[in-house]
Design a protein around this motif. Structure first.
Motif, PDB file in Angstrom:
ATOM      1  N   ASP A 153       0.826  -1.211   0.000  1.00  0.00           N
ATOM      2  CA  ASP A 153       0.000   0.000   0.000  1.00  0.00           C
ATOM      3  C   ASP A 153       0.860   1.261   0.000  1.00  0.00           C
ATOM      4  N   TRP A 154       1.965   1.231   0.734  1.00  0.00           N
ATOM      5  CA  TRP A 154       2.881   2.385   0.751  1.00  0.00           C
ATOM      6  C   TRP A 154       3.446   2.652  -0.638  1.00  0.00           C
ATOM      7  N   CYS A 155       3.906   1.604  -1.317  1.00  0.00           N
ATOM      8  CA  CYS A 155       4.452   1.788  -2.663  1.00  0.00           C
ATOM      9  C   CYS A 155       3.358   2.208  -3.634  1.00  0.00           C
ATOM     10  N   ALA A 156       2.157   1.659  -3.477  1.00  0.00           N
ATOM     11  CA  ALA A 156       1.041   2.054  -4.334  1.00  0.00           C
ATOM     12  C   ALA A 156       0.745   3.542  -4.184  1.00  0.00           C
ATOM     13  N   ASP A 157       0.814   4.034  -2.960  1.00  0.00           N
ATOM     14  CA  ASP A 157       0.589   5.463  -2.738  1.00  0.00           C
ATOM     15  C   ASP A 157       1.653   6.311  -3.445  1.00  0.00           C
ATOM     16  N   VAL A 158       2.886   5.840  -3.450  1.00  0.00           N
ATOM     17  CA  VAL A 158       3.954   6.554  -4.157  1.00  0.00           C
ATOM     18  C   VAL A 158       3.641   6.619  -5.649  1.00  0.00           C
ATOM     19  N   LEU A 159       3.241   5.504  -6.225  1.00  0.00           N
ATOM     20  CA  LEU A 159       2.906   5.485  -7.646  1.00  0.00           C
ATOM     21  C   LEU A 159       1.691   6.360  -7.930  1.00  0.00           C
ATOM     22  N   ASP A 160       0.720   6.347  -7.019  1.00  0.00           N
ATOM     23  CA  ASP A 160      -0.471   7.178  -7.218  1.00  0.00           C
ATOM     24  C   ASP A 160      -0.159   8.668  -7.138  1.00  0.00           C
ATOM     25  N   SER A 161       0.960   9.017  -6.521  1.00  0.00           N
ATOM     26  CA  SER A 161       1.359  10.425  -6.458  1.00  0.00           C
ATOM     27  C   SER A 161       1.907  10.928  -7.791  1.00  0.00           C
ATOM     28  N   GLY A 162       2.141   9.992  -8.727  1.00  0.00           N
ATOM     29  CA  GLY A 162       2.715  10.358 -10.013  1.00  0.00           C
ATOM     30  C   GLY A 162       4.198  10.088 -10.118  1.00  0.00           C
ATOM     31  N   ALA A 163       4.825   9.673  -9.021  1.00  0.00           N
ATOM     32  CA  ALA A 163       6.249   9.351  -9.041  1.00  0.00           C
ATOM     33  C   ALA A 163       6.488   8.035  -9.757  1.00  0.00           C
ATOM     34  N   LEU A 164       7.682   7.879 -10.334  1.00  0.00           N
ATOM     35  CA  LEU A 164       8.022   6.650 -11.035  1.00  0.00           C
ATOM     36  C   LEU A 164       8.114   5.473 -10.064  1.00  0.00           C
ATOM     37  N   GLY A 165       8.582   5.743  -8.841  1.00  0.00           N
ATOM     38  CA  GLY A 165       8.584   4.714  -7.807  1.00  0.00           C
ATOM     39  C   GLY A 165       9.589   3.598  -8.006  1.00  0.00           C
ATOM     40  N   THR A 172      12.722   3.205  -6.822  1.00  0.00           N
ATOM     41  CA  THR A 172      13.327   2.796  -5.555  1.00  0.00           C
ATOM     42  C   THR A 172      12.314   2.088  -4.670  1.00  0.00           C
ATOM     43  N   GLU A 173      11.138   2.675  -4.565  1.00  0.00           N
ATOM     44  CA  GLU A 173      10.117   2.101  -3.684  1.00  0.00           C
ATOM     45  C   GLU A 173       9.666   0.731  -4.162  1.00  0.00           C
ATOM     46  N   SER A 174       9.544   0.551  -5.491  1.00  0.00           N
ATOM     47  CA  SER A 174       9.105  -0.751  -6.000  1.00  0.00           C
ATOM     48  C   SER A 174      10.185  -1.806  -5.813  1.00  0.00           C
ATOM     49  N   SER A 175      11.454  -1.388  -5.895  1.00  0.00           N
ATOM     50  CA  SER A 175      12.539  -2.331  -5.597  1.00  0.00           C
ATOM     51  C   SER A 175      12.480  -2.775  -4.140  1.00  0.00           C
ATOM     52  N   MET A 176      12.270  -1.817  -3.248  1.00  0.00           N
ATOM     53  CA  MET A 176      12.166  -2.153  -1.832  1.00  0.00           C
ATOM     54  C   MET A 176      10.987  -3.080  -1.570  1.00  0.00           C
ATOM     55  N   ALA A 177       9.851  -2.768  -2.179  1.00  0.00           N
ATOM     56  CA  ALA A 177       8.663  -3.593  -1.973  1.00  0.00           C
ATOM     57  C   ALA A 177       8.857  -4.987  -2.541  1.00  0.00           C
ATOM     58  N   LYS A 178       9.468  -5.072  -3.712  1.00  0.00           N
ATOM     59  CA  LYS A 178       9.649  -6.377  -4.344  1.00  0.00           C
ATOM     60  C   LYS A 178      10.541  -7.272  -3.495  1.00  0.00           C
ATOM     61  N   VAL A 179      11.617  -6.715  -2.969  1.00  0.00           N
ATOM     62  CA  VAL A 179      12.510  -7.496  -2.106  1.00  0.00           C
ATOM     63  C   VAL A 179      11.788  -7.913  -0.837  1.00  0.00           C
ATOM     64  N   ALA A 180      11.189  -6.948  -0.158  1.00  0.00           N
ATOM     65  CA  ALA A 180      10.563  -7.235   1.132  1.00  0.00           C
ATOM     66  C   ALA A 180       9.442  -8.251   0.990  1.00  0.00           C
ATOM     67  N   ALA A 194      21.819  -0.133  -3.033  1.00  0.00           N
ATOM     68  CA  ALA A 194      23.124   0.223  -2.459  1.00  0.00           C
ATOM     69  C   ALA A 194      23.809   1.303  -3.294  1.00  0.00           C
ATOM     70  N   LYS A 195      23.681   1.231  -4.619  1.00  0.00           N
ATOM     71  CA  LYS A 195      24.257   2.272  -5.480  1.00  0.00           C
ATOM     72  C   LYS A 195      23.629   3.634  -5.177  1.00  0.00           C
ATOM     73  N   LYS A 196      22.320   3.625  -4.925  1.00  0.00           N
ATOM     74  CA  LYS A 196      21.651   4.893  -4.613  1.00  0.00           C
ATOM     75  C   LYS A 196      22.114   5.432  -3.265  1.00  0.00           C
ATOM     76  N   ILE A 197      22.365   4.539  -2.313  1.00  0.00           N
ATOM     77  CA  ILE A 197      22.910   4.967  -1.026  1.00  0.00           C
ATOM     78  C   ILE A 197      24.279   5.617  -1.223  1.00  0.00           C
ATOM     79  N   LYS A 198      25.098   5.015  -2.070  1.00  0.00           N
ATOM     80  CA  LYS A 198      26.442   5.542  -2.332  1.00  0.00           C
ATOM     81  C   LYS A 198      26.351   6.936  -2.973  1.00  0.00           C
ATOM     82  N   ARG A 199      25.456   7.087  -3.948  1.00  0.00           N
ATOM     83  CA  ARG A 199      25.310   8.401  -4.608  1.00  0.00           C
ATOM     84  C   ARG A 199      24.820   9.448  -3.614  1.00  0.00           C
TER      85      ARG A 199
END
Length: 396
Positions: free
Chosen positions: A312-324, A326-334, A386-391
């Protein structure tokens, strides 16, 4: 008293999900023992029969509105979760991969003519589709790294000629619509373009349907040879050389809808394992009263709720218009990792019965194991994060 901040679903989504759940439990689940299935999924006759019943119930492609619009991602989560209560539910209701993701992409970037020709029969449930991106490892082709794509598209006047091989192409056998992704760039600079094609086509040949761990998707997963496939300029999906960008438009929601459907399957597995543990007796009492059984089922409840919340959290991000991304990667792993734990515990709780095909728990376990790999293996998503954390920490 603590007030929950998790918003309630919309009434239209709640009502629709309730109808979908009744249909899946009353109509689809009895088909789970239907012999018209093999290791490569339900056969076309079974798919057509179930879809006819979904159509009669007014539930074909329920996440697509009558005017062609789409439920919000949050609303879709509720509906697709209930469609997943049976392994066959997404196929029966036309909410399954790869069709759901392909419909979403064509709806976002296709021309009106492409929507009329390719998308409309998919919405009706009259046509299945395939997404041709992944390539054979032995060819050095694209897998988790799409920049390794070997399939080439070369312009020839007003047409493009495509050659290459693809692998793990879900649903290619029996599909009527294809989205072919190919390198349309030069030797010096790679670029990707997507092309819409009518299937079957003599230039797209199924070399073999692969024998895989999972087996819920019609047509299975195929290795494909593409030999001088000729497509016209009006079959380009979106803009030339923008295929990687479109893949991201498709992949973020598609990763999440996978999570939605498999959450439903694991909720059902938990129901079956819990009923078994409450009815089965050993050592003088019901299994549920033994901590070694009750505690894993309690842990499942926790994992299932966490999966619901992150979806639901990731869905809300997508509903905001964001590409999502990072969030979809997190959701997919979790979600994929948590649901694998859930399915594994259900098997363990049920003992010998759990590893048989007497219930659908065994198949859920196999399907979820595969889910940890498709749409990006867990490790690739973690590497990307992890790459995004580094950047984000560069220069600190």
């Amino acid at each position: 008293m603590i007030t929950a901040t998790h918003p309630a679903p919309t009434q239209r989504a709640a009502d629709l999900a309730a109808r979908v759940e009744r249909f899946v439990r009353d109509v689809v689940i009895p088909y789970e023992k239907d012999p018209r299935q093999d290791a490569h999924g339900p056969m076309e006759e079974l798919v057509a029969e179930m879809r006819a019943k979904a159509r009669d119930a007014g539930l074909m492609t329920p996440h697509i509105l009558p005017d062609g619009g789409h439920l919000t991602h949050r609303e879709t989560a509720l509906v697709l979760k209930t469609s997943g209560l049976s392994i066959l539910g997404p196929t029966a209701l036309n909410t399954a991969a790869p069709d759901e993701g392909n419909m979403y992409l064509i709806g976002k970037v296709g021309t009106q003519a492409q929507k009329d020709h390719f998308l409309a029969p998919m919405h009706r449930g009259d046509a299945r589709s395939a997404f041709f991106m992944t390539e054979p490892a032995e060819d050095g082709g694209a897998g988790a790294d799409p920049s390794m794509m070997q399939t080439r598209a070369v312009q020839d006047g007003d047409h493009w000629v495509i050659n290459g091989r693809k692998a793990f192409i879900t649903g290619a056998k029996g599909a009527k619509v294809g989205i072919v992704m190919a390198n349309s760039g030069t030797d010096a600079k790679m670029a990707a373009t997507m092309f819409l094609v009518d299937l079957p086509d003599p230039a797209i040949r199924i070399e073999r349907v692969m024998d895989t761990l999972d087996g819920s998707m019609p047509g299975g997963h195929s290795v494909i040879a593409i030999d001088n496939l000729r497509v016209s300029a009006d079959q380009v999906l979106g803009e030339l050389h923008q295929g990687f960008d479109y893949a991201q438009i498709r992949l973020s929601p598609a990763r999440l809808t996978h999570c939605m459907r498999w959450l439903g399957a694991c909720i059902r597995a938990q129901e079956i394992a819990s009923a078994y543990a409450c009815k089965r007796h050993a050592f003088g009492k019901p299994l549920i009263d033994h901590e070694g059984v009750g505690f894993p089922l309690a842990e499942n409840l926790i994992d299932l709720k966490q999966c619901e919340l992150i979806i639901d959290w990731c869905a809300d991000v997508l509903d905001s218009g964001a590409l999502g991304t990072t969030e979809s990667s997190m959701a997919k792993v979790a979600v994929s990792e948590a649901l694998f734990r859930v399915a594994d515990r259900c098997i363990q709780v049920m003992g010998g019965t759990g590893v048989t095909q007497d219930t659908m728990v065994e198949q859920v376990f196999r399907e979820i194991r595969a889910f940890r790999i498709y749409d990006g293996p867990t490790e690739v998503h973690k590497w990307s994060l992890a790459k995004k954390i580094k950047r984000a920490n560069a220069g600190h």
